[in-house]
Design a protein around this motif. Structure first.
Motif, short mmCIF file in Angstrom:
data_model
loop_
_atom_site.label_atom_id
_atom_site.label_comp_id
_atom_site.label_asym_id
_atom_site.label_seq_id
_atom_site.Cartn_x
_atom_site.Cartn_y
_atom_site.Cartn_z
N TYR A 1 -3.30 8.31 -10.17
CA TYR A 1 -2.29 7.95 -9.17
C TYR A 1 -2.39 6.46 -8.91
O TYR A 1 -3.40 5.82 -9.21
CB TYR A 1 -2.46 8.75 -7.88
N SER A 2 -1.33 5.92 -8.35
CA SER A 2 -1.31 4.50 -7.99
C SER A 2 -1.51 4.36 -6.49
O SER A 2 -0.89 5.08 -5.70
CB SER A 2 0.02 3.85 -8.39
N ALA A 3 -2.35 3.43 -6.10
CA ALA A 3 -2.62 3.21 -4.69
C ALA A 3 -1.60 2.26 -4.05
O ALA A 3 -1.66 2.01 -2.84
CB ALA A 3 -4.02 2.63 -4.50
N ASN A 4 -0.67 1.74 -4.87
CA ASN A 4 0.27 0.74 -4.35
C ASN A 4 1.67 0.92 -4.92
O ASN A 4 1.85 1.48 -6.01
CB ASN A 4 -0.21 -0.67 -4.73
N TYR B 1 -4.46 2.10 -12.28
CA TYR B 1 -4.47 3.42 -11.66
C TYR B 1 -5.88 3.85 -11.23
O TYR B 1 -6.88 3.29 -11.68
CB TYR B 1 -3.87 4.46 -12.60
N THR B 2 -5.91 4.88 -10.39
CA THR B 2 -7.15 5.47 -9.91
C THR B 2 -7.17 6.92 -10.37
O THR B 2 -6.13 7.59 -10.38
CB THR B 2 -7.22 5.41 -8.37
N GLU C 1 -4.19 14.53 -3.39
CA GLU C 1 -4.77 13.20 -3.58
C GLU C 1 -4.18 12.19 -2.61
O GLU C 1 -3.05 12.32 -2.14
CB GLU C 1 -4.52 12.75 -5.02
N ASN C 2 -5.01 11.18 -2.29
CA ASN C 2 -4.58 10.05 -1.45
C ASN C 2 -4.20 10.50 -0.04
O ASN C 2 -3.29 9.96 0.57
CB ASN C 2 -3.40 9.32 -2.11
N SER D 1 -7.45 10.81 -10.38
CA SER D 1 -7.22 11.88 -9.41
C SER D 1 -8.24 12.99 -9.63
O SER D 1 -8.67 13.25 -10.75
CB SER D 1 -5.82 12.47 -9.59
N ALA E 1 0.83 -1.21 0.00
CA ALA E 1 0.00 0.00 0.00
C ALA E 1 0.86 1.26 0.00
O ALA E 1 1.86 1.36 0.73
CB ALA E 1 -0.93 -0.01 1.21
N ASP E 2 0.45 2.20 -0.83
CA ASP E 2 1.15 3.48 -0.89
C ASP E 2 0.90 4.25 0.41
O ASP E 2 -0.05 3.99 1.15
CB ASP E 2 0.64 4.29 -2.09
N PRO F 1 -0.19 7.44 2.73
CA PRO F 1 -1.23 8.48 2.59
C PRO F 1 -0.61 9.87 2.63
O PRO F 1 -0.93 10.70 3.48
CB PRO F 1 -2.13 8.21 3.81
#
Length: 391
Positions: A349-352, A136-137, A144-145, A139, A90-91, A93
């Motif tokens: 962005y990537s969550a991981n 990806y998710t 973000e995130n 933004s 996990a990336d 926060p």
């Protein structure tokens, strides 16, 4: 520190050797860390060459930044034999901004309706599926995130900072936080393109045959400035949609030195970039990225040319925030205002973290929330290494 520079060869590798008598090794903060005797970093000019070295076991750990390779090329013998593995972590926060900055210093991009219309021509859903393998998710936020991203409508605490600035802000800053549109994934969403066309017309552009022109008859040209050919493929559909609406959009690939020079001189229409803020964004960083003074300072990172007194006011308040709760409220208020300017087109962005490694390491059950440092907290596992022939 716990390591000193050991062997190295310029342009090829550098090794860091553990300091055996490191003075802090037994202090609580250092326990369980700095477990490797030697850390070796190999340098490669090309990503593919580095990947080939990993496949052969010449390097034993890598983070993968190319979604296509992650999805399709980790099928070599060592992976099939379970001697190497890939894993998602996990990336953190930590707030970050990634997107396309619209240079509002250019007259053709000064109207927010024009910038909003341009954003509607980007089909993230199609791009994510066809180029990124849904890795990806989308933004929407400038933070973000993170917990600093604005959501829904502003809270009473946020409104306490926004209401005194109402005359300087658009109505969008007081409604639900601006989000990026969701397409039908076709690559050419008719509804979104119809809306974009309406916004172009509302912004004062005139249709002259198949092209858009301004009131003086000058064609609407738009150049995406890039420094890597990778983005030619990614931007292709975006540019095609703009062209279909009459914008003479194009992609300009330049070498890194010319790219930086043009950024320093704000000599571009649109360019993509990413910015990380650290766990807690500081007022100094925000001034550089979004402050009015930075908009006219050559070399400053305020690429979009944001020059809004209300934003300056909020940043000044952030500089005197007394605690995390107050900082969070102010950053969410700032996020709302920044989104309402349509000065950037946030993309993804990537969550991981995508990590591949030869199975010769011990890995903690949990990673630090605000950091990802395998070189600090992983360790060499002799039994695992022996099992895969790496002892």
């Amino acid at each position: 520190g716990p390591y000193r520079v050991g062997r190295f060869e310029q342009g090829r590798f550098i090794e860091y050797e553990r300091v055996k008598d490191y003075w802090a090794k037994d202090l609580p903060f250092a326990l369980g860390s700095n477990n490797f005797d030697v850390l070796r970093i190999e340098f490669y000019r090309e990503r593919q060459a580095a990947f080939e070295a990993f496949k052969k076991g010449k390097i034993v750990w890598r983070e993968e930044f190319t979604s296509k390779i992650w999805a399709t090329e980790y099928n070599f013998p060592a992976m099939k034999e379970n001697r190497a593995r890939k894993e998602l972590f996990a990336d953190e926060p930590i707030p970050a901004l990634q997107g396309w900055a619209c240079n509002m210093r250019r007259t053709k991009l000064a109207n927010p309706l024009t910038r909003q219309a341009i954003g509607l021509c980007f089909d993230f859903e199609w791009t994510n599926t066809n180029f990124f393998y849904d890795a990806y998710t989308r933004s929407s936020s400038f933070f973000e995130n993170s917990t600093f991203a604005a959501t829904d409508k502003p809270s009473q605490e946020e409104l306490a900072h926004l209401e005194p600035l109402r005359s300087q802000l658009s109505d969008e800053a007081f409604g639900s936080a601006v989000t990026q549109p969701v397409s039908d994934g076709s690559g050419r969403d008719r509804k979104m393109l119809r809306q974009a066309n309406q916004l172009f017309m509302a912004a004062g552009w005139i249709r002259d045959g198949k092209i858009l022109v301004d009131k003086n008859g000058a064609p609407f040209t738009l150049e995406f400035l890039i420094r890597s050919p990778t983005f030619e493929r990614i931007l292709g559909k975006f540019v095609a949609n703009l062209n279909a609406l009459g914008v003479q959009a194009s992609i300009r690939l330049v070498d890194p030195s010319q790219y930086q020079k043009r950024l320093d001189e704000f000599d571009f229409d649109i360019t993509g970039t990413a910015r990380a803020f650290g766990a807690l964004p500081t007022a100094d960083t925000l001034k550089q990225l979004f402050g009015s003074a930075a908009a006219s300072t050559p070399g400053a990172p305020n690429l979009a040319g944001i020059k809004e007194p209300a934003i300056d006011t909020l940043i000044e308040k952030i500089s005197s925030a007394q605690n995390l709760d107050e900082l969070t409220i102010l950053l969410r208020a700032l996020d709302r205002v920044l989104r309402s300017t349509h000065s950037w087109i946030p993309n993804w962005y990537s969550a991981n973290h995508r990590v591949a490694y030869w199975d010769m390491f011990g890995v903690p059950d949990r990673k630090p929330t605000y950091g990802f440092s395998p070189e600090l907290f992983w360790w060499f596992d002799k039994d695992k290494a022996k099992a895969i022939g790496k002892a």
